[in-house]
Design a protein around this motif. Sequence first.
Motif, PDB file in Angstrom:
ATOM      1  N   ILE A   1       0.833  -1.196   0.000  1.00 28.92           N
ATOM      2  CA  ILE A   1       0.000   0.000   0.000  1.00 28.92           C
ATOM      3  C   ILE A   1       0.871   1.251   0.000  1.00 28.92           C
ATOM      4  N   PHE A   2       1.904   1.245   0.825  1.00 24.44           N
ATOM      5  CA  PHE A   2       2.807   2.398   0.884  1.00 24.44           C
ATOM      6  C   PHE A   2       3.468   2.643  -0.468  1.00 24.44           C
ATOM      7  N   MET A   3       3.900   1.584  -1.130  1.00 23.32           N
ATOM      8  CA  MET A   3       4.546   1.739  -2.424  1.00 23.32           C
ATOM      9  C   MET A   3       3.594   2.330  -3.452  1.00 23.32           C
ATOM     10  N   LEU A   4       2.340   1.862  -3.463  1.00 19.78           N
ATOM     11  CA  LEU A   4       1.379   2.377  -4.428  1.00 19.78           C
ATOM     12  C   LEU A   4       0.962   3.807  -4.100  1.00 19.78           C
ATOM     13  N   ILE A   5       0.954   4.155  -2.821  1.00 21.52           N
ATOM     14  CA  ILE A   5       0.650   5.544  -2.458  1.00 21.52           C
ATOM     15  C   ILE A   5       1.658   6.489  -3.103  1.00 21.52           C
ATOM     16  N   GLN A   6       2.944   6.090  -3.084  1.00 19.01           N
ATOM     17  CA  GLN A   6       3.965   6.932  -3.701  1.00 19.01           C
ATOM     18  C   GLN A   6       3.713   7.111  -5.192  1.00 19.01           C
ATOM     19  N   PHE A   7       3.198   6.089  -5.831  1.00 24.98           N
ATOM     20  CA  PHE A   7       2.918   6.183  -7.269  1.00 24.98           C
ATOM     21  C   PHE A   7       1.653   7.000  -7.526  1.00 24.98           C
ATOM     22  N   PHE A   8       0.580   6.702  -6.784  1.00 22.66           N
ATOM     23  CA  PHE A   8      -0.680   7.413  -7.006  1.00 22.66           C
ATOM     24  C   PHE A   8      -0.558   8.895  -6.672  1.00 22.66           C
TER      25      PHE A   8
ATOM     26  N   ALA B   1       3.651  -0.149 -11.651  1.00 21.77           N
ATOM     27  CA  ALA B   1       3.669  -0.289 -10.194  1.00 21.77           C
ATOM     28  C   ALA B   1       2.909  -1.524  -9.752  1.00 21.77           C
ATOM     29  N   LEU B   2       1.781  -1.814 -10.402  1.00 24.13           N
ATOM     30  CA  LEU B   2       0.998  -2.994 -10.047  1.00 24.13           C
ATOM     31  C   LEU B   2       1.751  -4.274 -10.373  1.00 24.13           C
ATOM     32  N   ILE B   3       2.437  -4.296 -11.518  1.00 22.28           N
ATOM     33  CA  ILE B   3       3.233  -5.473 -11.862  1.00 22.28           C
ATOM     34  C   ILE B   3       4.368  -5.655 -10.866  1.00 22.28           C
ATOM     35  N   THR B   4       4.992  -4.561 -10.466  1.00 18.12           N
ATOM     36  CA  THR B   4       6.056  -4.643  -9.460  1.00 18.12           C
ATOM     37  C   THR B   4       5.528  -5.220  -8.154  1.00 18.12           C
TER      38      THR B   4
END
Length: 279
Positions: free
Chosen positions: A157-164, A197-200
Motif C-alpha cells: 500500500i505504501f509503495m502504491l501511495i507513492q505512485f498514485f 507499479a501494479l506489476i512490481t
Amino acid sequence: MNRAVVVPLRWIVLVAAAVVSLFPIYWMVMSSFRTHEEIFRYTTLSKELFLPVHWTLGNYREIFLDPAKPFGRYILNTLLVAVVVTAAGLVVNSMAAFAFAKLRFRFKRGLLALFLSSLVIPYEVIMVPQYLLMRDLGWINDYRALIVPQIVWVFGIFMLIQFFADVPRDILDAARIDGAGWARIYGVIVLPTAVPALITLGIMTFLNQWDSFLWPLVVINEEKKQVIQVAISSYQSLRNISWGKIMAATTISSVPILAVFLLLQRYYVQGITMSGVKG
C-alpha cells in the motif's frame, strides 16, 4: 583515468559480480543431478566440481514419486495460494492506496501514520494472536488461513501511495466535473497508468508467498495441504539430510520465480523507479 581503460574495467567488475551471484544457483542445479555421495566429494577446482561425474535424475524421480510426500501437490498448493493472494492483494491494496493518496476524509493523516507504523512491528510479534484468530475462525489446516491474512500488505500500500501521489489532481477533478464517480476514476483513469507499479507489487507479492515458510508451518498440519518451502525443509532431519532431494526440489521451486521475473523485469524496474521506492 583513460576512458578506454575505464569501460573494459567496468565490464570486468560487472562480469565478476555476475559470476559470484550466479555460481550458487549453477552449483545448486548441477548438484541436483548428482548422487548424494558425489555432492560433497569434490572440493578442489576441477572439472568434477562444476559438472557431475555420474549424471542422474534419481533425485527428481524420488521427490515426485514419493507417495508420502507428493511434491507435485505441494507445487499446486503453493501456486494456488500465491496466485490468489497476488490477485486479491493487487485489488485490495491498490484501492486502499488510492484512498489514502487521493481521497479526502477525516483523520486521514493519523490513520495513515497508524497504518504505516505496523511496518516496524516484527511479524513474529503478531503471529501468535493471528494464529489464535485463525483457530477461533476454524481455519487451521485450511487454505483460507494461508490466503486471507496475507492479502493486505502495508508495504505494498505504501509503495502504491507513492505512485498514485504523482497522478495529477487536475485530471481527477476534471473527471469528477464530468460526472465520474470515484470508483470509475479508480478503474478507468488511475489503474491503467499504474500498470508498472501494479506489476512490481504483483511480482513482490508472488515472490513472498512462494517463499513463505513460517506461517504455513504454523497453521497447516496436514501433509497434503502443505506448501513447497515447508516440504523442502522436511527432507532434512537430525539424523539424515537428503541433499540431493533438497537441491532438486529447490531447483524446481526456483523456476516459477525466475520465469516471472525474467518475463516482467522491465516493468519491475520501471515500477520501482516510478514509485520512488528504492532498496
